[in-house]
Design an enzyme around this catalytic site. Structure first.
Site, PDB file in Angstrom:
ATOM      1  N   GLU A   1      -2.354   2.226   3.850  1.00 19.20           N
ATOM      2  CA  GLU A   1      -1.495   2.659   3.147  1.00 19.20           C
ATOM      3  C   GLU A   1       0.102   3.007   3.808  1.00 19.20           C
ATOM      4  OE1 GLU A   1      -3.742   6.527   2.667  1.00 19.20           O
ATOM      5  OE2 GLU A   1      -5.061   5.798   1.230  1.00 19.20           O
ATOM      6  N   VAL A   2       0.008   3.179   5.252  1.00 19.56           N
ATOM      7  CA  VAL A   2       1.263   3.320   5.849  1.00 19.56           C
ATOM      8  C   VAL A   2       1.570   1.856   6.504  1.00 19.56           C
ATOM      9  CG1 VAL A   2       2.366   4.405   7.835  1.00 19.56           C
ATOM     10  CG2 VAL A   2       0.710   5.660   6.545  1.00 19.56           C
TER      11      VAL A   2
ATOM     12  N   HIS B   1      -1.259   0.667  12.764  1.00 21.27           N
ATOM     13  CA  HIS B   1      -2.104   1.881  13.536  1.00 21.27           C
ATOM     14  C   HIS B   1      -3.543   1.441  13.571  1.00 21.27           C
ATOM     15  CE1 HIS B   1      -1.508   2.244   9.142  1.00 21.27           C
ATOM     16  NE2 HIS B   1      -2.896   3.036   9.187  1.00 21.27           N
TER      17      HIS B   1
END
Ligand code: AMP
Length: 120
Positions: A99-100, A104
């Site tokens: 999503e981002v 991460h």
């Protein structure tokens, strides 16, 4: 995919948005996920502008790569999940449901985490 300077984690790195920081060094920032899916849910990100593990592993320096993975292990230990077991996970691209668009690594722990993926 080119890097979007206005993604939410880029804004956290610039200090434009707050985060609940758990770790920082020259190459890495780690903070609690805003919507935790386990008692421990922390995100570990490189400070460099990398969209995902694809460009990170292809273009990051040895120092950046070492720092990210050293940080993951250190943070898991500091959060107290190393002994009982935990999970690291990086979603990548469309099929990975990322999503981002800033790399991460999720650290999950503090409860039994079940199977790796839904079995269908
Ligand atoms: P992913 O699907 O792997 O891209 O996961 C993105 C993660 O970022 C989700 O677990 C979100 O809850 C988390 N997230 C989004 N915005 C923030 C924020 N401002 N601070 C902390 N975590 C966030």
């Amino acid at each position: 995919m080119s890097y979007d300077d206005n993604n939410i984690f880029a804004r956290i790195l610039r200090g434009e948005i707050p985060c609940k920081k758990v770790f920082e060094d020259d190459h890495v920032l780690a903070f609690h996920d805003i919507n935790p899916l386990a008692p421990v849910h922390v995100l570990v990100i490189p400070k460099g502008a990398y969209v995902s593990m694809n460009d990170f592993t292809a273009t990051a320096s040895e120092a950046e790569i070492a720092a990210l993975f050293r940080a993951v292990g250190k943070i898991a230990a500091e959060l107290g999940v190393a002994e009982d077991g935990w999970r690291m996970l990086a979603n990548i691209g469309g099929n990975g449901h990322q999503e981002v668009p800033h790399l991460h690594i999720h650290i999950f722990g503090g409860r039994k985490l079940g199977h790796m993926l839904p079995q269908h």
